[in-house]
Write a protein that holds these residues in place. Sequence first.
Motif, mmCIF file in Angstrom:
data_model
loop_
_atom_site.group_PDB
_atom_site.id
_atom_site.type_symbol
_atom_site.label_atom_id
_atom_site.label_comp_id
_atom_site.label_asym_id
_atom_site.label_seq_id
_atom_site.Cartn_x
_atom_site.Cartn_y
_atom_site.Cartn_z
ATOM 1 N N THR A 1 -141.385 10.982 0.037
ATOM 2 C CA THR A 1 -140.720 11.721 -1.036
ATOM 3 C C THR A 1 -140.661 10.837 -2.273
ATOM 4 O OG1 THR A 1 -139.279 12.739 0.629
ATOM 5 C CG2 THR A 1 -138.675 13.049 -1.676
ATOM 6 N N ILE A 2 -140.298 9.580 -2.046
ATOM 7 C CA ILE A 2 -140.264 8.539 -3.082
ATOM 8 C C ILE A 2 -140.844 7.279 -2.443
ATOM 9 C CG2 ILE A 2 -138.394 9.398 -4.556
ATOM 10 C CD1 ILE A 2 -136.373 7.940 -2.861
ATOM 11 N N PRO A 3 -141.277 6.294 -3.228
ATOM 12 C CA PRO A 3 -141.937 5.129 -2.623
ATOM 13 C C PRO A 3 -140.990 4.196 -1.869
ATOM 14 C CG PRO A 3 -142.313 5.217 -5.023
ATOM 15 C CD PRO A 3 -141.279 6.233 -4.698
ATOM 16 N N PHE A 4 -139.680 4.440 -1.966
ATOM 17 C CA PHE A 4 -138.668 3.582 -1.354
ATOM 18 C C PHE A 4 -137.645 4.470 -0.673
ATOM 19 C CE2 PHE A 4 -138.938 3.479 -6.032
ATOM 20 C CZ PHE A 4 -138.108 4.545 -6.334
ATOM 21 N N ASN A 5 -136.681 3.888 0.039
ATOM 22 C CA ASN A 5 -135.610 4.719 0.609
ATOM 23 C C ASN A 5 -134.622 5.095 -0.497
ATOM 24 O OD1 ASN A 5 -135.021 1.758 0.940
ATOM 25 N ND2 ASN A 5 -132.999 2.562 1.413
ATOM 26 N N THR A 6 -134.224 4.131 -1.294
ATOM 27 C CA THR A 6 -133.533 4.316 -2.572
ATOM 28 C C THR A 6 -133.712 2.998 -3.306
ATOM 29 O OG1 THR A 6 -131.469 4.944 -3.693
ATOM 30 C CG2 THR A 6 -131.233 3.587 -1.727
ATOM 31 N N VAL A 7 -133.121 2.873 -4.487
ATOM 32 C CA VAL A 7 -133.214 1.616 -5.245
ATOM 33 C C VAL A 7 -131.845 1.266 -5.806
ATOM 34 C CG1 VAL A 7 -135.649 1.663 -5.920
ATOM 35 C CG2 VAL A 7 -133.985 2.948 -7.264
ATOM 36 N N LYS A 8 -131.696 0.027 -6.257
ATOM 37 C CA LYS A 8 -130.469 -0.375 -6.922
ATOM 38 C C LYS A 8 -130.308 0.438 -8.208
ATOM 39 C CE LYS A 8 -130.204 -5.067 -5.079
ATOM 40 N NZ LYS A 8 -130.288 -6.520 -5.392
ATOM 41 N N ASN A 9 -129.060 0.666 -8.599
ATOM 42 C CA ASN A 9 -128.774 1.444 -9.806
ATOM 43 C C ASN A 9 -129.567 0.907 -10.998
ATOM 44 O OD1 ASN A 9 -126.823 3.260 -8.701
ATOM 45 N ND2 ASN A 9 -125.314 1.605 -8.704
ATOM 46 N N GLY A 10 -130.212 1.834 -11.713
ATOM 47 C CA GLY A 10 -130.964 1.467 -12.910
ATOM 48 C C GLY A 10 -132.388 1.032 -12.660
ATOM 49 N N LYS A 11 -132.846 1.064 -11.414
ATOM 50 C CA LYS A 11 -134.178 0.531 -11.091
ATOM 51 C C LYS A 11 -135.204 1.592 -10.699
ATOM 52 C CE LYS A 11 -133.407 -3.978 -11.437
ATOM 53 N NZ LYS A 11 -134.194 -4.821 -12.376
ATOM 54 N N PHE A 12 -134.868 2.881 -10.825
ATOM 55 C CA PHE A 12 -135.785 3.924 -10.350
ATOM 56 C C PHE A 12 -137.060 3.974 -11.198
ATOM 57 C CE2 PHE A 12 -136.012 7.565 -7.444
ATOM 58 C CZ PHE A 12 -137.191 8.116 -7.872
ATOM 59 N N GLN A 13 -138.198 3.977 -10.506
ATOM 60 C CA GLN A 13 -139.496 4.160 -11.152
ATOM 61 C C GLN A 13 -140.359 5.078 -10.295
ATOM 62 O OE1 GLN A 13 -141.534 0.784 -13.327
ATOM 63 N NE2 GLN A 13 -140.378 -0.406 -11.844
ATOM 64 N N HIS A 14 -141.140 5.917 -10.935
ATOM 65 C CA HIS A 14 -142.221 6.688 -10.305
ATOM 66 C C HIS A 14 -141.768 7.959 -9.578
ATOM 67 C CE1 HIS A 14 -146.334 7.344 -9.151
ATOM 68 N NE2 HIS A 14 -146.019 7.410 -7.879
ATOM 69 N N VAL A 15 -142.044 9.096 -10.209
ATOM 70 C CA VAL A 15 -141.760 10.404 -9.593
ATOM 71 C C VAL A 15 -143.056 11.084 -9.145
ATOM 72 C CG1 VAL A 15 -139.649 10.716 -10.952
ATOM 73 C CG2 VAL A 15 -141.804 11.656 -11.827
ATOM 74 N N GLY A 16 -144.114 10.292 -8.996
ATOM 75 C CA GLY A 16 -145.432 10.854 -8.683
ATOM 76 C C GLY A 16 -145.507 11.604 -7.370
ATOM 77 N N TYR A 17 -144.779 11.140 -6.365
ATOM 78 C CA TYR A 17 -144.864 11.794 -5.052
ATOM 79 C C TYR A 17 -144.258 13.205 -5.072
ATOM 80 C CZ TYR A 17 -146.550 7.598 -2.693
ATOM 81 O OH TYR A 17 -147.325 6.531 -2.280
ATOM 82 N N THR A 18 -143.268 13.424 -5.909
ATOM 83 C CA THR A 18 -142.657 14.757 -6.002
ATOM 84 C C THR A 18 -143.274 15.590 -7.122
ATOM 85 O OG1 THR A 18 -140.908 13.786 -7.378
ATOM 86 C CG2 THR A 18 -140.421 14.109 -5.035
ATOM 87 N N GLY A 19 -143.449 14.989 -8.301
ATOM 88 C CA GLY A 19 -143.787 15.742 -9.509
ATOM 89 C C GLY A 19 -145.105 16.493 -9.469
ATOM 90 N N VAL A 20 -146.070 15.955 -8.733
ATOM 91 C CA VAL A 20 -147.380 16.632 -8.638
ATOM 92 C C VAL A 20 -147.214 18.028 -8.036
ATOM 93 C CG1 VAL A 20 -149.658 16.551 -7.522
ATOM 94 C CG2 VAL A 20 -148.685 14.485 -8.559
ATOM 95 N N TYR A 21 -146.249 18.163 -7.098
ATOM 96 C CA TYR A 21 -146.078 19.466 -6.436
ATOM 97 C C TYR A 21 -145.271 20.442 -7.295
ATOM 98 C CZ TYR A 21 -148.475 16.844 -3.048
ATOM 99 O OH TYR A 21 -149.460 16.071 -2.457
ATOM 100 N N ASN A 22 -144.640 19.942 -8.367
ATOM 101 C CA ASN A 22 -144.074 20.837 -9.381
ATOM 102 C C ASN A 22 -145.186 21.417 -10.246
ATOM 103 O OD1 ASN A 22 -141.842 18.698 -8.783
ATOM 104 N ND2 ASN A 22 -140.753 20.428 -9.661
ATOM 105 N N VAL A 23 -146.160 20.587 -10.590
ATOM 106 C CA VAL A 23 -147.315 21.062 -11.371
ATOM 107 C C VAL A 23 -148.071 22.120 -10.572
ATOM 108 C CG1 VAL A 23 -149.491 20.384 -12.472
ATOM 109 C CG2 VAL A 23 -147.504 18.871 -12.621
ATOM 110 N N LEU A 24 -148.191 21.899 -9.251
ATOM 111 C CA LEU A 24 -148.900 22.843 -8.375
ATOM 112 C C LEU A 24 -148.025 24.034 -7.976
ATOM 113 C CD1 LEU A 24 -150.544 20.141 -6.105
ATOM 114 C CD2 LEU A 24 -151.795 21.700 -7.614
ATOM 115 N N ASP A 25 -146.690 23.881 -8.109
ATOM 116 C CA ASP A 25 -145.715 24.901 -7.711
ATOM 117 C C ASP A 25 -145.769 25.179 -6.204
ATOM 118 O OD1 ASP A 25 -143.582 26.628 -8.199
ATOM 119 O OD2 ASP A 25 -144.887 28.371 -8.499
ATOM 120 N N TYR A 26 -145.930 24.124 -5.407
ATOM 121 C CA TYR A 26 -145.958 24.258 -3.960
ATOM 122 C C TYR A 26 -144.535 24.157 -3.380
ATOM 123 C CZ TYR A 26 -151.096 23.771 -3.715
ATOM 124 O OH TYR A 26 -152.450 23.960 -3.838
ATOM 125 N N SER A 27 -144.345 24.765 -2.227
ATOM 126 C CA SER A 27 -143.074 24.668 -1.499
ATOM 127 C C SER A 27 -143.010 23.309 -0.802
ATOM 128 C CB SER A 27 -142.976 25.763 -0.439
ATOM 129 O OG SER A 27 -143.291 27.017 -0.987
#
Length: 540
Positions: free
Chosen positions: A443-469
């Motif tokens: 879903t994301i490249p990590f389990n979570t990250v420390k506050n303020g360190k989030f990078q990369h929505v590629g694993y989720t965002g591509v399926y918004n462009v495709l509109d997949y479930s």
Amino acid sequence: MAISKTNGTPVSWKQLGEKKRQDLLSSIPKEWLIPADLLPSESQDDVTTWPESSGWFTQEELDITSLTAAELVPRLASGQLKSEDVTKAFCKRAAAAHQLTNCLAETCFDRALTTARERDAYFARTGKPVGPLHGLPISLKDNFNLQGLDATVGFASHVGYPAKSDSALAALLEDAGAVFYVKTNVPTAMMIAETVNNVFGRTMNPRNRQTTSGGSSGGESALIVMKGSPLGVGSDIGGSLRIPAACTGIFTLRPSAGRFPVRNCRSGMPGQEAVASVNGPLASTLHDIELYSKSVVDGKPWLRDPKCLPIPWRTVELPTKLRIAVMWHDSMVKPTAPVARALRETARKLEAAGHELIDWDPVDQKQGNDLLARMFVADGGIAIKKELERTGEPWRPEMEAYTVAKELGTYEMWQMHLERTEFQNRYLDRWNKAGIDALLCPTIPFNTVKNGKFQHVGYTGVYNVLDYSAISFATGFSVDKNVDKTDPSYEPLGPICKAINEEFDAETMHGLPISLQLVAGRLEEEKVIAIGKRVLEVLA
């Protein structure tokens, strides 16, 4: 600069934020304010066990709030539990969750208790439930309009402008028996993958307050983990449901556009339709996700929102042997050690259970990610900039891409739409050629990250462009500092991949849950949930 409604003097974003935070705190009844001597220390990272260990809740309140939505509904529908008692318990626990994680944006406790009493009176009179969600408290992300409450979506400029009517989804849920009591915090314009804004501040992950609960539905995920809500509703335009679910180890469904109503919801970027914003449920079990989804679709949302498709909830019969593609990485960022381990173990167990697994080539992922990023800033950041300028509110540092973006002309926008269509066509052809039932990936490249360190929505965002479930699901695996070490042969795919993997801190993350994502085709919500249940059976 915003102008005061009372005396016409300018009001700064700081004043509006301070007043809003104070009003929110003042809306919590005194008996639900945690005594100072019972509050966990600021250095206590995990606050999920505090409600049970504090002695502040009654046993009845703990018993009620420990039940899932699917466990509560039959008890409420049979009169075994009263909606007023259930609602009070969740109101108090939500108030506590906010004091520990800063997860709320609005409360409407009076409305909730009035609605709950009406549910109980109806049942006493008729012996029947109001609907499939009779008496069930449901929390809503801040962008869902509820009459009389603000929907700031993280902007100071929206403070003090309460909604004139409920959103279509809220009306449908209330007709199904739901009870509304709180709305939850979001990032500025709902366009940051962590929940932080200049009005309410930052929402923290209750499992470790040094880490993020994700965004933009991170107020919801924090509230649900604290058992301050049995079922919440968020929205997703680039991962805003799946990211917070994964950061906190809960479940969600990102539906295709047209399944659930979006009418009269507030957007952070009104008029942006290059990539559709959708809404969906967050809960502690996949069973609850299915209960909500079926209840909404059974309410015929297409009669309330012209953007909804008249597709009833369908029964899915899966083949005994599923064909699942595994995407080990997205060609941009390799998952960190714990996520890679969970993905390997899940694939191994599925194969051992007789399912067919194939590797998915991530060749198209980068283009999809780039398309999403360009769609988000196609207006040159003007929609967000105009709201900030109204009060002099500064840009959040996480939103730098919007500050430097150049507005596209109509022709350029149309060209991007053509590129999006070509991308969707090519992905569908590859999917069909592979003959797969679903795709399994991080879903994301990590389990979570420390506050303020989030990078990369590629694993989720591509399926918004495709509109997949898609669903994000808790695997049952958790980070193990003794096992989850970076592979000595690891080679980064680029600077962001290097930064993410170097920042992974097994000591901080030890014991936190690991989630994965399952993706099915467009408008295959029933199928992706059914496959999710099959995967969970195998993992169990």
